[in-house]
Design a protein around this motif. Structure first.
Motif, PDB file in Angstrom:
ATOM      1  N   LYS A 231     -24.715  66.046  73.096  1.00 20.19           N
ATOM      2  CA  LYS A 231     -23.880  67.213  72.820  1.00 20.19           C
ATOM      3  C   LYS A 231     -24.609  68.455  73.321  1.00 20.19           C
ATOM      4  CE  LYS A 231     -20.127  65.752  70.684  1.00 20.19           C
ATOM      5  NZ  LYS A 231     -18.772  66.093  71.152  1.00 20.19           N
ATOM      6  N   ILE A 232     -24.761  68.559  74.635  1.00 23.47           N
ATOM      7  CA  ILE A 232     -25.457  69.714  75.190  1.00 23.47           C
ATOM      8  C   ILE A 232     -24.603  70.965  75.010  1.00 23.47           C
ATOM      9  CG2 ILE A 232     -24.590  69.290  77.543  1.00 23.47           C
ATOM     10  CD1 ILE A 232     -27.296  70.403  78.559  1.00 23.47           C
ATOM     11  N   CYS A 233     -25.262  72.086  74.748  1.00 25.88           N
ATOM     12  CA  CYS A 233     -24.567  73.346  74.471  1.00 25.88           C
ATOM     13  C   CYS A 233     -23.838  73.861  75.719  1.00 25.88           C
ATOM     14  CB  CYS A 233     -25.581  74.383  73.995  1.00 25.88           C
ATOM     15  SG  CYS A 233     -24.887  76.023  73.797  1.00 25.88           S
ATOM     16  N   THR A 234     -22.534  74.027  75.629  1.00 26.62           N
ATOM     17  CA  THR A 234     -21.741  74.515  76.763  1.00 26.62           C
ATOM     18  C   THR A 234     -22.021  75.988  77.043  1.00 26.62           C
ATOM     19  OG1 THR A 234     -20.018  72.985  76.013  1.00 26.62           O
ATOM     20  CG2 THR A 234     -19.411  74.520  77.744  1.00 26.62           C
ATOM     21  N   PHE A 235     -22.473  76.717  76.015  1.00 24.11           N
ATOM     22  CA  PHE A 235     -22.738  78.153  76.180  1.00 24.11           C
ATOM     23  C   PHE A 235     -23.918  78.409  77.125  1.00 24.11           C
ATOM     24  CE2 PHE A 235     -22.671  82.493  74.108  1.00 24.11           C
ATOM     25  CZ  PHE A 235     -21.329  82.714  74.370  1.00 24.11           C
ATOM     26  N   LEU A 236     -24.729  77.377  77.365  1.00 23.83           N
ATOM     27  CA  LEU A 236     -25.803  77.531  78.342  1.00 23.83           C
ATOM     28  C   LEU A 236     -25.241  77.871  79.715  1.00 23.83           C
ATOM     29  CD1 LEU A 236     -28.080  74.530  77.321  1.00 23.83           C
ATOM     30  CD2 LEU A 236     -28.726  76.943  77.216  1.00 23.83           C
ATOM     31  N   TRP A 237     -24.168  77.211  80.091  1.00 23.37           N
ATOM     32  CA  TRP A 237     -23.537  77.501  81.391  1.00 23.37           C
ATOM     33  C   TRP A 237     -22.806  78.846  81.360  1.00 23.37           C
ATOM     34  CZ3 TRP A 237     -23.376  72.235  79.838  1.00 23.37           C
ATOM     35  CH2 TRP A 237     -23.962  71.328  80.720  1.00 23.37           C
ATOM     36  N   LYS A 458     -19.608  64.833  75.738  1.00 25.16           N
ATOM     37  CA  LYS A 458     -21.025  65.121  75.945  1.00 25.16           C
ATOM     38  C   LYS A 458     -21.355  66.605  75.756  1.00 25.16           C
ATOM     39  CE  LYS A 458     -21.717  61.300  79.201  1.00 25.16           C
ATOM     40  NZ  LYS A 458     -22.485  60.491  78.238  1.00 25.16           N
ATOM     41  N   LEU A 459     -20.356  67.416  75.469  1.00 23.56           N
ATOM     42  CA  LEU A 459     -20.530  68.861  75.348  1.00 23.56           C
ATOM     43  C   LEU A 459     -20.338  69.323  73.912  1.00 23.56           C
ATOM     44  CD1 LEU A 459     -18.444  69.964  78.459  1.00 23.56           C
ATOM     45  CD2 LEU A 459     -20.941  69.968  78.286  1.00 23.56           C
ATOM     46  N   CYS A 460     -21.210  70.238  73.470  1.00 24.85           N
ATOM     47  CA  CYS A 460     -21.012  70.868  72.165  1.00 24.85           C
ATOM     48  C   CYS A 460     -20.086  72.061  72.339  1.00 24.85           C
ATOM     49  CB  CYS A 460     -22.344  71.324  71.566  1.00 24.85           C
ATOM     50  SG  CYS A 460     -22.140  72.081  69.927  1.00 24.85           S
ATOM     51  N   THR A 461     -18.979  72.051  71.617  1.00 30.36           N
ATOM     52  CA  THR A 461     -18.012  73.150  71.674  1.00 30.36           C
ATOM     53  C   THR A 461     -17.748  73.691  70.273  1.00 30.36           C
ATOM     54  OG1 THR A 461     -16.189  71.531  71.576  1.00 30.36           O
ATOM     55  CG2 THR A 461     -16.882  72.274  73.767  1.00 30.36           C
ATOM     56  N   TYR A 462     -18.702  73.502  69.369  1.00 26.34           N
ATOM     57  CA  TYR A 462     -18.506  73.850  67.959  1.00 26.34           C
ATOM     58  C   TYR A 462     -18.102  75.309  67.747  1.00 26.34           C
ATOM     59  CZ  TYR A 462     -19.432  74.624  63.019  1.00 26.34           C
ATOM     60  OH  TYR A 462     -19.298  74.990  61.696  1.00 26.34           O
ATOM     61  N   CYS A 463     -18.713  76.235  68.484  1.00 28.40           N
ATOM     62  CA  CYS A 463     -18.448  77.661  68.232  1.00 28.40           C
ATOM     63  C   CYS A 463     -17.011  78.046  68.594  1.00 28.40           C
ATOM     64  CB  CYS A 463     -19.456  78.530  68.973  1.00 28.40           C
ATOM     65  SG  CYS A 463     -19.530  78.289  70.744  1.00 28.40           S
ATOM     66  N   TRP A 464     -16.313  77.197  69.343  1.00 26.95           N
ATOM     67  CA  TRP A 464     -14.930  77.494  69.718  1.00 26.95           C
ATOM     68  C   TRP A 464     -13.916  76.707  68.894  1.00 26.95           C
ATOM     69  CZ3 TRP A 464     -18.233  76.310  74.134  1.00 26.95           C
ATOM     70  CH2 TRP A 464     -18.731  77.463  74.746  1.00 26.95           C
ATOM     71  N   ASN A 465     -14.228  75.456  68.554  1.00 32.38           N
ATOM     72  CA  ASN A 465     -13.219  74.646  67.848  1.00 32.38           C
ATOM     73  C   ASN A 465     -13.707  74.059  66.528  1.00 32.38           C
ATOM     74  OD1 ASN A 465     -14.950  72.630  68.717  1.00 32.38           O
ATOM     75  ND2 ASN A 465     -13.480  71.645  70.094  1.00 32.38           N
ATOM     76  N   GLY A 466     -14.969  74.324  66.162  1.00 32.53           N
ATOM     77  CA  GLY A 466     -15.484  73.857  64.891  1.00 32.53           C
ATOM     78  C   GLY A 466     -15.712  72.348  64.812  1.00 32.53           C
ATOM     79  N   GLU A 467     -15.654  71.671  65.954  1.00 30.70           N
ATOM     80  CA  GLU A 467     -15.829  70.221  65.960  1.00 30.70           C
ATOM     81  C   GLU A 467     -17.262  69.849  66.301  1.00 30.70           C
ATOM     82  OE1 GLU A 467     -12.883  68.443  68.463  1.00 30.70           O
ATOM     83  OE2 GLU A 467     -11.196  69.371  67.389  1.00 30.70           O
ATOM     84  N   GLU A 468     -17.864  68.998  65.486  1.00 30.94           N
ATOM     85  CA  GLU A 468     -19.264  68.617  65.670  1.00 30.94           C
ATOM     86  C   GLU A 468     -19.367  67.412  66.612  1.00 30.94           C
ATOM     87  OE1 GLU A 468     -21.498  68.461  62.052  1.00 30.94           O
ATOM     88  OE2 GLU A 468     -20.198  69.908  61.087  1.00 30.94           O
TER      89      GLU A 468
END
Length: 468
Positions: A231-237, A458-468
């Motif tokens: 779950k790599i952080c998408t905000f890095l990109w 494979k992507l962490c999108t928690y800050c946008w949709n709250g899904e872990e």
């Protein structure tokens, strides 16, 4: 946030360590440090405050006086590190990147064994010191690192410097990267993959989620195999990664072009020019311009010669003020123009509202705003991102609370993550009105994931949709 760099060399490694660490200056603003090991003189360590000066100026002395063939360095927004520890594992230095949500519980458990921790000025425990204490709960250092990865709620990547090697460990879900570079006389490990290219290294491998590897000047050996889930952080990109970096083989700059293209494909406004908020919004804007055919322009530039990012204070109101002061308008490109402006995200909204007002005051006819990511609805649980702040500071949460007449329940909040829902559109319209934009359209989550080019699982999108 923070970043780290390590070198294992057959020759003195301090030159590479100094510049490799310095290449992470965009990831941290408060503390920086280097630790080295020399066979003759043992360990040496230095930590400096970099709030008012760049890394290079603070560590100029150390770059000439430190010596060793093994070294680790870091730049951090938070605790002082690397720290040097003496324990039943011997002496070792450790640096970390991540966030420990259950620090209090872990501290309480470890304190039962009659140990102690130094409190920082804010009353908290240095996260890296806590990690060292967790490692010391086990009989060998590899088991200790694995144990730390397992019990931490949040994320944890680290580098551990021992007299004979450097141990590199990536977060168990791979939320942050660890890239390995190679050259004739040794290896390096780096948060940012670009940091070693100008130092003569070539790409060797990226550690997988939870992977632990032992690095020497001769080899990099995996001792704990990577897990399958990531779950790599998408905000890095989107924002944090430097344009020349790449994660999981995906270029930051190319991903941002893709984001801008996707935004343009769904848009229907016809501004005179497209512009990006410097620096991270520029590549997104170039992608939009290339796709739409609307000219790209720079109606303002960022003044950086005496305002490096490391100067930015930690208090948010002061950060907003200085960010505003750094933007210099070019009136010939603003006056009478309809502008479409792309920023990486909208967090509190304060800075972008002031930027918009400053464009109007400079003669802009219209200011259309296109964030390069979806609305931020949840505070980050996994990384110490200053942009992912407490949830009620987010402009989205304030607007939703106003629209709902109070704090919404989880089910209601979830409706605001759906870009096709009426609640989502009401939220966007209210934000647009509140921040005085001509129009506002966010990037869709599905488009953003497609812009990255790897599976959504494979992507962490928690800050946008709250899904872990």
């Amino acid at each position: 946030m923070g970043g780290f760099f390590a070198t294992a060399s057959k020759e003195d490694c301090v030159f590479d360590l100094f510049y490799g660490t310095d290449y992470h200056s965009h990831l941290g603003t408060r503390r920086a440090g280097m630790a080295v090991y020399d066979e003759k003189n043992g360990f040496d360590k230095a930590i400096h405050n970099i709030e008012n000066a760049p890394f290079r100026t603070k560590f100029k002395k150390e770059s000439n006086e430190m010596h060793g063939t093994l070294g680790i360095g870091c730049i951090s927004d938070f605790e002082a590190q690397p720290i040097l520890i003496r324990s039943h594992h011997g002496t070792f230095a450790v640096t970390t990147v991540g966030k420990i949500n259950n620090a209090d519980e872990i501290v309480d458990e470890i304190i039962k064994s009659k140990t102690h921790f130094f409190e920082m000025q804010n009353g908290e425990i240095n996260q890296t010191e806590l990690v060292a204490a967790i490692i010391n709960q086990k009989d060998n250092i590899i088991d200790g690192i694995k144990y730390a990865q397992e019990i931490v709620d949040g994320s944890l990547s680290m580098l551990v410097l021992k007299p004979e090697c450097i141990i590199c460990a990536r977060d168990k879900m791979g939320r942050t990267p660890v890239a390995i570079g190679k050259k004739d006389n040794g290896f390096c490990a780096s948060f940012e993959s670009f940091a070693y290219l100008n130092l003569g290294y070539t790409d060797y491998k990226e550690l997988g989620p939870g992977e632990i590897a032992v690095m020497t000047a001769d080899d990099v050996k995996t001792v704990i195999a990577p897990g399958k889930d990531m779950k790599i952080c998408t905000f890095l990109w989107i924002y944090y990664g430097y344009p020349s970096s790449s994660y999981e083989g995906i270029s930051v700059e190319k991903m941002r072009y893709n984001c801008g293209q996707a935004l343009a494909k769904r848009d229907n406004v016809k501004p005179d020019i497209v512009a990006g908020v410097p620096d991270s919004g520029i590549a997104h804007a170039v992608g939009y311009s290339n796709e739409s055919g609307i000219p790209f322009s720079r109606p303002f530039v960022k003044y950086t010669p005496t305002w490096p990012r490391s100067f930015m204070p930690t208090h948010q109101s002061k950060r907003d003020l200085i960010a505003k002061m750094k933007l210099i308008p070019i009136h010939d490109l603003i006056e009478g123009k309809s502008l479409l402006l792309i920023d990486d995200s909208i967090v509190r909204g304060t800075q972008l509202r002031e930027t918009t007002e400053f464009l109007y005051a400079s003669g802009a006819k219209e200011v259309h705003i296109r964030p390069a990511c979806p609305p931020l609805l949840y505070g980050c649980k996994y990384l110490n991102f200053s942009r992912s702040t407490s949830e009620m500071e987010l402009i989205t949460r304030r607007v939703i609370t106003e629209l709902e007449g109070g704090m919404p329940d989880d089910e209601t909040l979830k409706e605001y993550t759906n870009p096709d829902s009426e609640k989502y559109q009401n939220m966007v319209d209210k934000i647009c009105e509140t921040l005085h934009f001509t129009s506002l359209r966010y990037h869709r989550l599905d488009d953003m994931i497609e812009a990255v080019g790897i599976g959504a699982d494979k992507l962490c999108t928690y800050c946008w949709n709250g899904e872990e």
